[in-house]
Write a protein that holds these residues in place. Sequence first.
Motif, PDB file in Angstrom:
ATOM      1  N   ILE A   1      19.017   8.356  -0.048  1.00 55.04           N
ATOM      2  CA  ILE A   1      19.834   9.136  -1.359  1.00 55.04           C
ATOM      3  C   ILE A   1      20.614   7.756  -1.937  1.00 55.04           C
ATOM      4  O   ILE A   1      20.638   7.572  -3.136  1.00 55.04           O
ATOM      5  N   ILE A   2      21.104   6.835  -1.210  1.00 54.41           N
ATOM      6  CA  ILE A   2      21.839   5.731  -1.764  1.00 54.41           C
ATOM      7  C   ILE A   2      20.741   4.818  -2.507  1.00 54.41           C
ATOM      8  O   ILE A   2      21.065   4.325  -3.468  1.00 54.41           O
TER       9      ILE A   2
ATOM     10  N   VAL B   1      18.900   2.596  -7.380  1.00 55.58           N
ATOM     11  CA  VAL B   1      17.919   2.237  -8.406  1.00 55.58           C
ATOM     12  C   VAL B   1      17.861   2.758  -9.687  1.00 55.58           C
ATOM     13  O   VAL B   1      17.842   2.451 -10.893  1.00 55.58           O
ATOM     14  N   THR B   2      18.428   4.110  -9.792  1.00 58.55           N
ATOM     15  CA  THR B   2      18.553   4.907 -10.770  1.00 58.55           C
ATOM     16  C   THR B   2      19.788   4.251 -11.928  1.00 58.55           C
ATOM     17  O   THR B   2      19.562   4.083 -12.973  1.00 58.55           O
ATOM     18  N   VAL B   3      20.822   4.044 -10.888  1.00 55.27           N
ATOM     19  CA  VAL B   3      21.842   3.499 -11.879  1.00 55.27           C
ATOM     20  C   VAL B   3      21.499   1.842 -12.295  1.00 55.27           C
ATOM     21  O   VAL B   3      21.818   1.747 -13.655  1.00 55.27           O
ATOM     22  N   TYR B   4      20.993   1.462 -11.706  1.00 54.58           N
ATOM     23  CA  TYR B   4      20.496  -0.125 -12.347  1.00 54.58           C
ATOM     24  C   TYR B   4      19.725   0.145 -13.337  1.00 54.58           C
ATOM     25  O   TYR B   4      19.607  -0.703 -14.238  1.00 54.58           O
ATOM     26  N   PHE B   5      18.446   0.940 -13.295  1.00 59.15           N
ATOM     27  CA  PHE B   5      17.713   1.185 -14.561  1.00 59.15           C
ATOM     28  C   PHE B   5      18.654   1.685 -15.603  1.00 59.15           C
ATOM     29  O   PHE B   5      18.214   0.973 -16.824  1.00 59.15           O
TER      30      PHE B   5
ATOM     31  N   TYR C   1      20.346  -1.460 -16.934  1.00 62.69           N
ATOM     32  CA  TYR C   1      19.332  -2.158 -17.413  1.00 62.69           C
ATOM     33  C   TYR C   1      18.977  -2.036 -19.019  1.00 62.69           C
ATOM     34  O   TYR C   1      18.932  -2.636 -19.835  1.00 62.69           O
ATOM     35  N   LYS C   2      18.578  -0.722 -19.072  1.00 59.80           N
ATOM     36  CA  LYS C   2      18.323  -0.040 -20.208  1.00 59.80           C
ATOM     37  C   LYS C   2      19.278  -0.187 -21.400  1.00 59.80           C
ATOM     38  O   LYS C   2      19.233  -0.480 -22.550  1.00 59.80           O
ATOM     39  N   ARG C   3      20.677   0.013 -21.089  1.00 65.27           N
ATOM     40  CA  ARG C   3      21.532  -0.031 -21.887  1.00 65.27           C
ATOM     41  C   ARG C   3      21.926  -1.544 -22.065  1.00 65.27           C
ATOM     42  O   ARG C   3      22.262  -1.895 -23.434  1.00 65.27           O
ATOM     43  N   HIS C   4      21.627  -2.533 -21.181  1.00 68.70           N
ATOM     44  CA  HIS C   4      21.618  -4.037 -21.367  1.00 68.70           C
ATOM     45  C   HIS C   4      20.621  -4.429 -22.603  1.00 68.70           C
ATOM     46  O   HIS C   4      20.900  -5.076 -23.484  1.00 68.70           O
ATOM     47  N   ILE C   5      19.571  -3.844 -22.533  1.00 70.26           N
ATOM     48  CA  ILE C   5      18.380  -4.217 -23.316  1.00 70.26           C
ATOM     49  C   ILE C   5      18.463  -3.628 -24.649  1.00 70.26           C
ATOM     50  O   ILE C   5      18.336  -4.246 -25.651  1.00 70.26           O
ATOM     51  N   ASN C   6      19.142  -2.579 -24.643  1.00 62.24           N
ATOM     52  CA  ASN C   6      19.454  -1.900 -26.001  1.00 62.24           C
ATOM     53  C   ASN C   6      20.406  -2.766 -26.854  1.00 62.24           C
ATOM     54  O   ASN C   6      20.178  -2.998 -27.912  1.00 62.24           O
ATOM     55  N   LYS C   7      21.370  -3.262 -26.087  1.00 62.31           N
ATOM     56  CA  LYS C   7      22.423  -3.924 -26.660  1.00 62.31           C
ATOM     57  C   LYS C   7      21.946  -5.263 -27.209  1.00 62.31           C
ATOM     58  O   LYS C   7      22.223  -5.784 -28.101  1.00 62.31           O
ATOM     59  N   ALA C   8      20.984  -5.819 -26.392  1.00 59.55           N
ATOM     60  CA  ALA C   8      20.332  -7.013 -26.688  1.00 59.55           C
ATOM     61  C   ALA C   8      19.566  -7.023 -28.004  1.00 59.55           C
ATOM     62  O   ALA C   8      19.477  -7.964 -28.552  1.00 59.55           O
TER      63      ALA C   8
ATOM     64  N   MET D   1      19.723 -10.163 -16.803  1.00 59.27           N
ATOM     65  CA  MET D   1      19.670  -9.415 -15.832  1.00 59.27           C
ATOM     66  C   MET D   1      18.544  -9.366 -14.868  1.00 59.27           C
ATOM     67  O   MET D   1      17.423  -9.794 -15.611  1.00 59.27           O
ATOM     68  N   VAL D   2      18.568  -9.180 -13.520  1.00 60.04           N
ATOM     69  CA  VAL D   2      17.489  -9.164 -12.827  1.00 60.04           C
ATOM     70  C   VAL D   2      16.652  -8.066 -13.288  1.00 60.04           C
ATOM     71  O   VAL D   2      17.111  -6.519 -13.606  1.00 60.04           O
ATOM     72  N   PRO D   3      15.184  -8.123 -13.280  1.00 61.65           N
ATOM     73  CA  PRO D   3      14.458  -6.724 -13.707  1.00 61.65           C
ATOM     74  C   PRO D   3      14.344  -5.722 -12.808  1.00 61.65           C
ATOM     75  O   PRO D   3      14.685  -6.030 -11.390  1.00 61.65           O
TER      76      PRO D   3
END
Length: 175
Positions: A15-16, A21-25, A28-35, A46-48
């Motif tokens: 579960i952890i 992984v879900t939180v990181y995705f 990462y998606k938020r970071h890409i959208n801001k970029a 960020m690390v892929p």
Amino acid sequence: MGFPIYFLALFAILIILVATVTVYFQVYKRHINKALGATEGKRTSMVPPYRVAIVMTIIVLLIGILISYFAGYVNAYKDYEEDAWVMSHSDIQTFYAEVKEVGEKTLLVDGISLNDEKYRGEFQYDIWEEVSIYRQDAVIPLSDLSEGDLISITLLTDRADITNIFKIQLLTDKK
């Protein structure tokens, strides 16, 4: 047998992994959208997510292997401890015999006719210090036995099929 606790630990670790992984995705998606939205300024890298997923999977596999090893060890040791002291009726045998000869550390006996077939006839035993010899409730030395005494011999067979004398009880004296 109840539900093993280590299954719960393994489930919690999975579960952890999924949550991390879900939180990181999402991050990462938020970071890409801001970029993509901001054309000027410096971007931080960020690390892929696939690398994070690989690292987390390796960590979960290692933890799972460790949990499996220790759970197997604990269960096997517990089963061994429970089984080590369980004896069946065939592990302890008692037969009656008449003393033929008493040596310094040996005893020659003749099994009486009341015994099973395999305990009739002459038997010679080496008597060690661990073997208790009783007259009623008192411990006596081997030298107190004499020719013609009626005794009961209790044999104990261990897991390796090695049979040893556990106890000798003097039933009647010929004195």
